[in-house]
Design a protein around this motif. Structure first.
Motif, PDB file in Angstrom:
ATOM      1  N   UNK A 194       0.828  -1.205   0.000  1.00 34.55           N
ATOM      2  CA  UNK A 194       0.000   0.000   0.000  1.00 34.55           C
ATOM      3  C   UNK A 194       0.865   1.259   0.000  1.00 34.55           C
ATOM      4  N   UNK A 195       1.912   1.257   0.815  1.00 39.25           N
ATOM      5  CA  UNK A 195       2.814   2.410   0.858  1.00 39.25           C
ATOM      6  C   UNK A 195       3.526   2.593  -0.476  1.00 39.25           C
ATOM      7  N   UNK A 196       3.922   1.489  -1.104  1.00 37.82           N
ATOM      8  CA  UNK A 196       4.568   1.571  -2.424  1.00 37.82           C
ATOM      9  C   UNK A 196       3.632   2.174  -3.452  1.00 37.82           C
ATOM     10  N   UNK A 197       2.372   1.782  -3.400  1.00 38.13           N
ATOM     11  CA  UNK A 197       1.381   2.324  -4.328  1.00 38.13           C
ATOM     12  C   UNK A 197       1.205   3.830  -4.120  1.00 38.13           C
ATOM     13  N   UNK A 198       1.152   4.261  -2.875  1.00 35.54           N
ATOM     14  CA  UNK A 198       1.003   5.682  -2.577  1.00 35.54           C
ATOM     15  C   UNK A 198       2.233   6.462  -3.054  1.00 35.54           C
ATOM     16  N   UNK A 199       3.414   5.887  -2.873  1.00 34.61           N
ATOM     17  CA  UNK A 199       4.633   6.551  -3.331  1.00 34.61           C
ATOM     18  C   UNK A 199       4.682   6.627  -4.854  1.00 34.61           C
ATOM     19  N   UNK A 200       4.155   5.601  -5.525  1.00 41.18           N
ATOM     20  CA  UNK A 200       4.055   5.664  -6.986  1.00 41.18           C
ATOM     21  C   UNK A 200       3.152   6.825  -7.403  1.00 41.18           C
ATOM     22  N   UNK A 201       2.054   7.008  -6.689  1.00 41.46           N
ATOM     23  CA  UNK A 201       1.137   8.107  -7.007  1.00 41.46           C
ATOM     24  C   UNK A 201       1.793   9.462  -6.773  1.00 41.46           C
ATOM     25  N   UNK A 202       2.730   9.525  -5.834  1.00 43.60           N
ATOM     26  CA  UNK A 202       3.383  10.800  -5.551  1.00 43.60           C
ATOM     27  C   UNK A 202       4.233  11.290  -6.711  1.00 43.60           C
ATOM     28  N   UNK A 203       4.556  10.416  -7.651  1.00 41.75           N
ATOM     29  CA  UNK A 203       5.328  10.826  -8.820  1.00 41.75           C
ATOM     30  C   UNK A 203       4.526  11.734  -9.737  1.00 41.75           C
ATOM     31  N   UNK A 204       3.211  11.702  -9.615  1.00 39.76           N
ATOM     32  CA  UNK A 204       2.352  12.416 -10.558  1.00 39.76           C
ATOM     33  C   UNK A 204       2.185  13.894 -10.213  1.00 39.76           C
ATOM     34  N   UNK A 214      12.488  11.007   2.906  1.00 45.87           N
ATOM     35  CA  UNK A 214      12.094  10.532   4.237  1.00 45.87           C
ATOM     36  C   UNK A 214      10.689  10.989   4.592  1.00 45.87           C
ATOM     37  N   UNK A 215      10.415  12.267   4.367  1.00 40.45           N
ATOM     38  CA  UNK A 215       9.100  12.810   4.697  1.00 40.45           C
ATOM     39  C   UNK A 215       8.013  12.132   3.884  1.00 40.45           C
ATOM     40  N   UNK A 216       8.248  11.951   2.593  1.00 40.92           N
ATOM     41  CA  UNK A 216       7.253  11.315   1.726  1.00 40.92           C
ATOM     42  C   UNK A 216       7.011   9.866   2.129  1.00 40.92           C
ATOM     43  N   UNK A 217       8.081   9.157   2.475  1.00 38.84           N
ATOM     44  CA  UNK A 217       7.948   7.748   2.812  1.00 38.84           C
ATOM     45  C   UNK A 217       7.198   7.553   4.118  1.00 38.84           C
ATOM     46  N   UNK A 218       7.554   8.326   5.122  1.00 39.36           N
ATOM     47  CA  UNK A 218       6.874   8.199   6.414  1.00 39.36           C
ATOM     48  C   UNK A 218       5.409   8.572   6.285  1.00 39.36           C
ATOM     49  N   UNK A 219       5.131   9.640   5.531  1.00 39.38           N
ATOM     50  CA  UNK A 219       3.738  10.045   5.318  1.00 39.38           C
ATOM     51  C   UNK A 219       2.962   8.945   4.601  1.00 39.38           C
ATOM     52  N   UNK A 220       3.597   8.307   3.611  1.00 38.38           N
ATOM     53  CA  UNK A 220       2.936   7.219   2.879  1.00 38.38           C
ATOM     54  C   UNK A 220       2.646   6.034   3.800  1.00 38.38           C
ATOM     55  N   UNK A 221       3.591   5.714   4.679  1.00 38.74           N
ATOM     56  CA  UNK A 221       3.397   4.602   5.606  1.00 38.74           C
ATOM     57  C   UNK A 221       2.290   4.905   6.616  1.00 38.74           C
ATOM     58  N   UNK A 222       2.240   6.121   7.107  1.00 39.43           N
ATOM     59  CA  UNK A 222       1.187   6.487   8.050  1.00 39.43           C
ATOM     60  C   UNK A 222      -0.181   6.473   7.377  1.00 39.43           C
ATOM     61  N   UNK A 223      -0.238   6.965   6.133  1.00 39.52           N
ATOM     62  CA  UNK A 223      -1.501   6.940   5.396  1.00 39.52           C
ATOM     63  C   UNK A 223      -1.918   5.507   5.104  1.00 39.52           C
ATOM     64  N   UNK A 224      -0.967   4.667   4.697  1.00 42.56           N
ATOM     65  CA  UNK A 224      -1.269   3.262   4.426  1.00 42.56           C
ATOM     66  C   UNK A 224      -1.757   2.559   5.686  1.00 42.56           C
ATOM     67  N   UNK A 225      -1.134   2.873   6.826  1.00 41.71           N
ATOM     68  CA  UNK A 225      -1.568   2.279   8.092  1.00 41.71           C
ATOM     69  C   UNK A 225      -2.999   2.671   8.412  1.00 41.71           C
ATOM     70  N   UNK A 226      -3.331   3.937   8.133  1.00 42.00           N
ATOM     71  CA  UNK A 226      -4.689   4.401   8.398  1.00 42.00           C
ATOM     72  C   UNK A 226      -5.697   3.706   7.486  1.00 42.00           C
ATOM     73  N   UNK A 227      -5.341   3.528   6.219  1.00 43.32           N
ATOM     74  CA  UNK A 227      -6.238   2.865   5.265  1.00 43.32           C
ATOM     75  C   UNK A 227      -6.479   1.410   5.671  1.00 43.32           C
ATOM     76  N   UNK A 228      -5.419   0.752   6.139  1.00 44.90           N
ATOM     77  CA  UNK A 228      -5.511  -0.660   6.502  1.00 44.90           C
ATOM     78  C   UNK A 228      -5.944  -0.871   7.956  1.00 44.90           C
ATOM     79  N   UNK A 229      -6.222   0.236   8.654  1.00 47.38           N
ATOM     80  CA  UNK A 229      -6.641   0.164  10.063  1.00 47.38           C
ATOM     81  C   UNK A 229      -5.596  -0.547  10.932  1.00 47.38           C
ATOM     82  N   UNK A 230      -4.339  -0.215  10.689  1.00 49.90           N
ATOM     83  CA  UNK A 230      -3.241  -0.770  11.476  1.00 49.90           C
ATOM     84  C   UNK A 230      -2.598   0.347  12.282  1.00 49.90           C
TER      85      UNK A 230
END
Length: 306
Positions: A194-204, A214-230
Motif C-alpha cells: 500500500x505504501x509503495x502504491x502511494x509513493x508511486x502516485x506521488x510521482x504524478x 524521508x518525509x514522503x515515505x513516512x507520510x505514505x506509511x502512516x496513510x497506508x496504516x490508516x487505510x488498513x486500520x493498522x
C-alpha cells in the motif's frame, strides 16, 4: 510487441540470496545509513520544482500522461522499483536545468528510463534502442536516444545514482525496524504494498517534489496504516519520537554539565538523520540505545508529514 520473459527464480532461492546479502553487509549498515543521510542532505541533489515551472512549453498538466508512459515502459521491461524512481529523478533534474521542448518530452522520459535501467538493473533487462524506437511509436530515430543520453549525463555531470529514493527509504525502514521489534511491520506485506502504491502516485504531482524522500515515505506509511486500520507503525513512530526527545533532553543536560564542569567526555550529539541507528545489532535488546531518528524527524518535518 512482446519481449522474452526472464526465467522465474524459486522463492526459496530469492530468500536465501537476500539473507546472504543481509549477513554480508551487516557490519557496514551504519556506513550505509551515513551515506543515505549525506545523499539526502546534499544540496546538489535537491530538486527545485520552481525551475521546472519556468519551462516555456512543458506544463505540469502533461506530467500524468508522461508518468503513465514511464510506468508502462517500466512494467514492460520488468525493471526494478528503484529504476522507476531513478528515471523520474533523472528526468526531473534535467528539466530543472535545461529547457525541454514539448516534442522532446517523451524522448527525455524514455531515455531517462534507459539510463536508470543501465545503472540499476541486470543487463538482460536493459531496453535496446530498437525497442525504445518502436515503443515511442517510431517518432524518434534511434540515434536521438543516444544523443539525449549523452546530453542528460553531461547536464547532470554524470551524477546518476547519487540520490536517496523513496523506494530505498521504504526498504530501509522495513528492513531495519524489524531488527528492533518483530511486531513493528506486519508480515503480510500489505502495508509495504500500500505504501509503495502511494509513493508511486506521488510521482504524478508537483507538490510532492517539495519534500525529501524521508518525509514522503513516512507520510505514505502512516496513510497506508490508516487505510488498513493498522496502528503498529504509528505506535512505532511515537516510540521513535519519544526516544528522540529523550536523547535531546539528555544531550542538553550534558551540554549544561560541560559548560559548568568544562568536561566534554560524556557529551552526546544526537543524529539528525532519523532512523540512523535503527539498524541496531540484532543481539542488542536495548532499543533506546539504538533508536536515533535517521529520517529527519523533527518538529518541522512532522508538520510536513501531517
Amino acid at each position: 510487441m512482446s519481449r522474452r520473459k526472464n526465467a522465474t527464480l524459486h522463492p526459496n532461492l530469492i530468500k536465501s540470496e537476500q539473507l546472504t546479502c543481509d549477513v554480508s553487509i551487516h557490519c557496514y549498515k551504519d556506513d550505509i545509513l551515513d551515506l543515505y543521510s549525506n545523499l539526502q542532505n546534499d544540496s546538489n541533489n535537491l530538486l527545485n520544482p520552481i525551475m521546472i515551472d519556468n519551462q516555456p512549453e512543458i506544463k505540469w498538466t502533461m506530467r500524468p500522461y508522461l508518468m503513465d508512459f514511464l510506468i508502462e515502459l517500466h512494467i514492460f521491461f520488468d525493471l526494478s522499483p528503484e529504476a522507476l524512481f531513478l528515471a523520474s529523478s533523472i528526468a526531473d533534474r534535467y528539466c530543472s536545468k535545461r529547457i525541454v521542448y514539448k516534442r522532446h518530452y517523451q524522448l527525455l522520459v524514455a531515455t531517462s528510463l534507459w539510463i536508470a535501467a543501465k545503472y540499476q538493473d541486470k543487463k538482460s533487462r536493459v531496453p535496446t534502442l530498437k525497442e525504445l524506437y518502436l515503443l515511442c511509436y517510431q517518432i524518434y530515430d534511434p540515434q536521438m536516444f543516444v544523443q539525449m543520453e549523452r546530453h542528460i549525463l553531461t547536464t547532470l555531470e554524470w551524477s546518476v545514482g547519487n540520490i536517496f529514493s523513496v523506494n530505498e527509504c521504504l526498504n530501509v525502514i522495513f528492513d531495519q525496524s524489524t531488527l528492533l521489534c518483530k511486531d513493528t511491520i506486519p508480515g503480510d506485506e500489505k502495508l509495504f504494498q500500500m505504501a509503495s502504491f502511494i509513493l508511486d502516485l506521488s510521482l504524478y504531482q508537483r507538490n510532492y517534489l517539495l519534500f525529501n524522500s524521508s518525509t514522503r515515505t513516512i507520510a505514505a506509511l502512516l496513510l497506508a496504516s490508516s487505510i488498513l486500520n493498522q496502528t503498529i507503525f504509528s505506535d512505532y513512530m511515537k516510540l521513535i519520537i519519544d526516544t528522540n526527545k529523550f536523547n535531546n533532553k539528555i544531550s542538553k543536560e550534558q551540554n549544561n554539565m560541560k559548560r559548568n564542569n568544562n568536561n566534554d567526555d560524556n557529551n552526546i550529539n544526537p543524529n539528525n538523520f532519523p532512523f540512523k541507528y535503527i539498524a541496531g545489532d540484532k543481539d542488542n535488546n536495548n532499543i533506546h540505545s539504538n533508536l536515533s531518528l535517521d529520517l529527519l524527524i523533527n518538529e518541522e518535518n512532522l508538520n510536513d508529514i501531517r
